[in-house]
Design a protein around this motif. Structure first.
Motif, PDB file in Angstrom:
ATOM      1  N   LEU A  13     -59.549  -4.993  37.297  1.00  0.00           N
ATOM      2  CA  LEU A  13     -60.193  -5.590  38.465  1.00  0.00           C
ATOM      3  C   LEU A  13     -59.506  -5.164  39.756  1.00  0.00           C
ATOM      4  O   LEU A  13     -60.169  -4.845  40.749  1.00  0.00           O
ATOM      5  CB  LEU A  13     -60.205  -7.114  38.346  1.00  0.00           C
ATOM      6  CG  LEU A  13     -61.096  -7.697  37.258  1.00  0.00           C
ATOM      7  CD1 LEU A  13     -60.804  -9.182  37.051  1.00  0.00           C
ATOM      8  CD2 LEU A  13     -62.562  -7.483  37.580  1.00  0.00           C
ATOM      9  N   VAL A  14     -58.186  -5.139  39.738  1.00  0.00           N
ATOM     10  CA  VAL A  14     -57.429  -4.718  40.925  1.00  0.00           C
ATOM     11  C   VAL A  14     -57.739  -3.252  41.235  1.00  0.00           C
ATOM     12  O   VAL A  14     -57.989  -2.889  42.394  1.00  0.00           O
ATOM     13  CB  VAL A  14     -55.916  -4.949  40.737  1.00  0.00           C
ATOM     14  CG1 VAL A  14     -55.106  -4.255  41.830  1.00  0.00           C
ATOM     15  CG2 VAL A  14     -55.604  -6.440  40.697  1.00  0.00           C
ATOM     16  N   ILE A  31     -60.273 -12.313  41.349  1.00  0.00           N
ATOM     17  CA  ILE A  31     -59.117 -11.908  40.542  1.00  0.00           C
ATOM     18  C   ILE A  31     -58.215 -13.108  40.273  1.00  0.00           C
ATOM     19  O   ILE A  31     -57.810 -13.358  39.136  1.00  0.00           O
ATOM     20  CB  ILE A  31     -58.353 -10.761  41.233  1.00  0.00           C
ATOM     21  CG1 ILE A  31     -59.200  -9.480  41.194  1.00  0.00           C
ATOM     22  CG2 ILE A  31     -56.975 -10.547  40.602  1.00  0.00           C
ATOM     23  CD1 ILE A  31     -58.730  -8.375  42.112  1.00  0.00           C
ATOM     24  N   TYR A  32     -57.922 -13.882  41.305  1.00  0.00           N
ATOM     25  CA  TYR A  32     -57.084 -15.067  41.128  1.00  0.00           C
ATOM     26  C   TYR A  32     -57.775 -16.114  40.250  1.00  0.00           C
ATOM     27  O   TYR A  32     -57.126 -16.750  39.423  1.00  0.00           O
ATOM     28  CB  TYR A  32     -56.697 -15.685  42.478  1.00  0.00           C
ATOM     29  CG  TYR A  32     -55.551 -14.970  43.143  1.00  0.00           C
ATOM     30  CD1 TYR A  32     -54.273 -15.001  42.597  1.00  0.00           C
ATOM     31  CD2 TYR A  32     -55.738 -14.257  44.319  1.00  0.00           C
ATOM     32  CE1 TYR A  32     -53.204 -14.348  43.192  1.00  0.00           C
ATOM     33  CE2 TYR A  32     -54.680 -13.598  44.929  1.00  0.00           C
ATOM     34  CZ  TYR A  32     -53.421 -13.649  44.370  1.00  0.00           C
ATOM     35  OH  TYR A  32     -52.371 -13.005  44.962  1.00  0.00           O
ATOM     36  N   ARG A  33     -59.083 -16.273  40.414  1.00  0.00           N
ATOM     37  CA  ARG A  33     -59.829 -17.261  39.612  1.00  0.00           C
ATOM     38  C   ARG A  33     -59.753 -16.906  38.126  1.00  0.00           C
ATOM     39  O   ARG A  33     -59.526 -17.777  37.283  1.00  0.00           O
ATOM     40  CB  ARG A  33     -61.276 -17.326  40.095  1.00  0.00           C
ATOM     41  CG  ARG A  33     -62.050 -18.483  39.530  1.00  0.00           C
ATOM     42  CD  ARG A  33     -63.393 -18.702  40.196  1.00  0.00           C
ATOM     43  NE  ARG A  33     -64.122 -17.461  40.316  1.00  0.00           N
ATOM     44  CZ  ARG A  33     -64.944 -17.158  41.320  1.00  0.00           C
ATOM     45  NH1 ARG A  33     -65.138 -17.999  42.292  1.00  0.00           N
ATOM     46  NH2 ARG A  33     -65.576 -16.016  41.346  1.00  0.00           N
ATOM     47  N   ILE A  34     -59.901 -15.639  37.804  1.00  0.00           N
ATOM     48  CA  ILE A  34     -59.811 -15.205  36.400  1.00  0.00           C
ATOM     49  C   ILE A  34     -58.389 -15.397  35.882  1.00  0.00           C
ATOM     50  O   ILE A  34     -58.185 -15.918  34.791  1.00  0.00           O
ATOM     51  CB  ILE A  34     -60.284 -13.752  36.249  1.00  0.00           C
ATOM     52  CG1 ILE A  34     -61.807 -13.686  36.454  1.00  0.00           C
ATOM     53  CG2 ILE A  34     -59.893 -13.177  34.886  1.00  0.00           C
ATOM     54  CD1 ILE A  34     -62.377 -12.296  36.564  1.00  0.00           C
ATOM     55  N   HIS A  38     -56.962 -18.262  32.919  1.00  0.00           N
ATOM     56  CA  HIS A  38     -56.250 -17.846  31.703  1.00  0.00           C
ATOM     57  C   HIS A  38     -54.745 -18.085  31.797  1.00  0.00           C
ATOM     58  O   HIS A  38     -53.967 -17.503  31.042  1.00  0.00           O
ATOM     59  CB  HIS A  38     -56.548 -16.370  31.420  1.00  0.00           C
ATOM     60  CG  HIS A  38     -57.978 -16.133  31.065  1.00  0.00           C
ATOM     61  ND1 HIS A  38     -58.486 -16.398  29.818  1.00  0.00           N
ATOM     62  CD2 HIS A  38     -59.019 -15.688  31.809  1.00  0.00           C
ATOM     63  CE1 HIS A  38     -59.775 -16.112  29.804  1.00  0.00           C
ATOM     64  NE2 HIS A  38     -60.127 -15.688  31.000  1.00  0.00           N
ATOM     65  N   LYS A  39     -54.366 -18.944  32.743  1.00  0.00           N
ATOM     66  CA  LYS A  39     -52.963 -19.384  32.877  1.00  0.00           C
ATOM     67  C   LYS A  39     -51.993 -18.240  33.180  1.00  0.00           C
ATOM     68  O   LYS A  39     -50.841 -18.259  32.758  1.00  0.00           O
ATOM     69  CB  LYS A  39     -52.494 -20.126  31.610  1.00  0.00           C
ATOM     70  CG  LYS A  39     -53.415 -21.228  31.128  1.00  0.00           C
ATOM     71  CD  LYS A  39     -53.342 -22.440  32.017  1.00  0.00           C
ATOM     72  CE  LYS A  39     -54.047 -23.635  31.427  1.00  0.00           C
ATOM     73  NZ  LYS A  39     -55.410 -23.826  31.836  1.00  0.00           N
ATOM     74  N   ILE A  40     -52.467 -17.246  33.951  1.00  0.00           N
ATOM     75  CA  ILE A  40     -51.586 -16.179  34.425  1.00  0.00           C
ATOM     76  C   ILE A  40     -51.048 -16.649  35.774  1.00  0.00           C
ATOM     77  O   ILE A  40     -51.821 -17.046  36.650  1.00  0.00           O
ATOM     78  CB  ILE A  40     -52.339 -14.831  34.575  1.00  0.00           C
ATOM     79  CG1 ILE A  40     -53.029 -14.439  33.266  1.00  0.00           C
ATOM     80  CG2 ILE A  40     -51.419 -13.734  35.081  1.00  0.00           C
ATOM     81  CD1 ILE A  40     -52.101 -14.180  32.102  1.00  0.00           C
TER      82      ILE A  40
END
Length: 136
Positions: A13-14, A31-34, A38-40
């Motif tokens: 994505l980046v 990107i942040y939402r995904i 997923h707890k990244i």
């Protein structure tokens, strides 16, 4: 998806977001939402944004994960309301890497919405896309 696969997805994505030399705030938000879903950690996401590198192998993904991976890439491509040739080429390269035959991206494109997911449409699209998997 494993944490490793989510990080590969975020890397992809980046790289997509950077392919037009303009990382839009909406692209970053997706990107942040995904990553958050997923707890990244934000720090890990920021590190990937700073140094994305290559995504590596995605062979271990199952068909559902491959679909989700490609779906998110196409969603990101559409999110800033501008589509560049580099982004389309990148999507096609990712689709190929995931094992989809040529045409999968264009089949998905009109049905992927930039800011929402309609579950019934997504489910029907996933079913339709199985015919584009090269190993099926």
């Amino acid at each position: 998806m494993t944490e490793s696969m989510i990080k590969k997805q975020i890397t992809a994505l980046v790289n997509m977001a950077k392919s037009d030399d303009n990382m839009d705030d909406r692209e970053l938000a997706l990107i942040y939402r995904i990553g958050d879903a997923h707890k990244i950690s934000r720090d890990e996401i920021q590190e990937i944004i700073a140094h994305p590198g290559k995504i590596g192998s995605v062979d271990e993904l199952d068909p559902d994960e491959k679909f989700e991976f490609l779906y998110s890439i196409i969603q990101l491509m559409k999110i800033d309301d501008e589509i560049f040739n580099e982004e389309v080429e990148y999507c096609n390269m990712i689709a190929d890497k995931l094992g989809y035959s040529y045409g999968a991206v264009m089949e998905m494109y009109p049905q992927v919405h930039k800011n929402l997911v309609i579950k019934s449409e997504k489910k029907a699209l996933k079913k339709k896309l199985t015919s584009f998997l090269k190993d099926s």
